[in-house]
Design an enzyme around this catalytic site. Structure first.
Site, PDB file in Angstrom:
ATOM      1  N   TYR A  98       0.841  -1.202   0.000  1.00 19.18           N
ATOM      2  CA  TYR A  98       0.000   0.000   0.000  1.00 19.18           C
ATOM      3  C   TYR A  98       0.876   1.251   0.000  1.00 19.18           C
ATOM      4  O   TYR A  98       0.658   2.182  -0.786  1.00 19.18           O
ATOM      5  CB  TYR A  98      -0.913  -0.016   1.225  1.00 19.18           C
ATOM      6  N   LYS A 136       1.360   4.493  -2.792  1.00 14.15           N
ATOM      7  CA  LYS A 136       1.170   5.908  -2.477  1.00 14.15           C
ATOM      8  C   LYS A 136       2.441   6.713  -2.764  1.00 14.15           C
ATOM      9  O   LYS A 136       2.363   7.896  -3.118  1.00 14.15           O
ATOM     10  CB  LYS A 136       0.732   6.068  -1.024  1.00 14.15           C
TER      11      LYS A 136
END
Length: 241
Positions: A163, A167
């Site tokens: 994750y 980002k």
């Protein structure tokens, strides 16, 4: 009346961001991968007396869906003022990069990175027709390389390698697009709402309430900051990349 398109707006921070923008007098298009889920969110907001809303079926991972959503908005609007790229997935934890599932990693990037780019590419011409267009990419502090390498980084960040890396890539996109559009009136920035209690973290376990997390996004989207582009913001101000 200024217009906003929010992806992933049928729940969580996306829905709360829509709620706060509606209360400020914006017309909000609720982007939702599922039309039925979007209509449920619209019904919830209308029950609160918020009416300047319309659901747009939009799956950011599906190029045809993005193109169709753009065509629908082009039929309705002379220009789009704000695009909030909020749709995102956290994936299954833990995500230690030495052993995370590659299919899961690809799924996360498909939504959090590639989905944002193809959505932005399609809607950019409509944004460029606005007098003061803004693109807000919803990122995360786990995408900050500076914070990831700082002394005292949170140990549980190792659960979010996949994750977090998506980002980081999203932040790189923010910088690249802002640089490409320098000299125009389009502002492009990243924002982190912080660790907020939503479905994204699985158990609504964070201390920060969704209203607080959404306010950071709304503040960035609505502030008129001429020349402020290619930046990363959080609740306390500018964040390190």
């Amino acid at each position: 009346m200024r217009t906003v398109l929010i992806t992933g707006a049928n729940k969580g921070i996306g829905l709360e961001t829509a709620r706060q923008l509606l209360k400020l007098g914006y017309f909000v298009y609720l982007g939702s991968r599922s039309k039925s889920n979007g209509l449920k969110a619209e019904e919830e907001l209308r029950a609160e007396g918020l009416y300047n809303i319309e659901v747009i079926e939009l799956d950011v991972t599906n190029p045809d869906s993005v193109i169709q959503a753009k065509a629908r908005l082009e039929d309705k609007l002379p220009a789009l003022d704000i695009l909030i790229n909020n749709a995102g997935i956290a994936g299954v934890q833990p995500q230690n990069i030495s052993q995370c599932d590659m299919n899961s990693l690809r799924d996360i990037f498909e939504t959090n990175y590639f989905g944002v780019i193809q959505t932005t590419q399609q809607f950019l011409p409509l944004l460029q027709k606005s007098e003061a267009p803004s693109i807000v990419n919803v990122s995360s502090e786990v995408g900050s390389l500076t914070m990831q390498t700082a002394a005292g980084r949170r140990a549980n960040w190792d659960n979010y390698h996949a994750y977090g890396s998506s980002k980081t890539a999203l932040n790189a996109f923010t910088i690249a697009l802002a640089h490409e559009l320098r000299g125009t009136n389009v502002r492009v920035n990243s924002v982190t709402p912080g660790y907020t209690a939503t479905d994204l973290n699985g158990f609504h376990q964070a201390a920060k309430k969704v209203e607080q997390g959404a306010k950071v996004i709304v503040d960035l989207a609505t502030r008129q900051l001429p020349g402020t582009s290619g930046k990363f913001f959080g609740e306390e101000g500018e964040m390190p990349w």
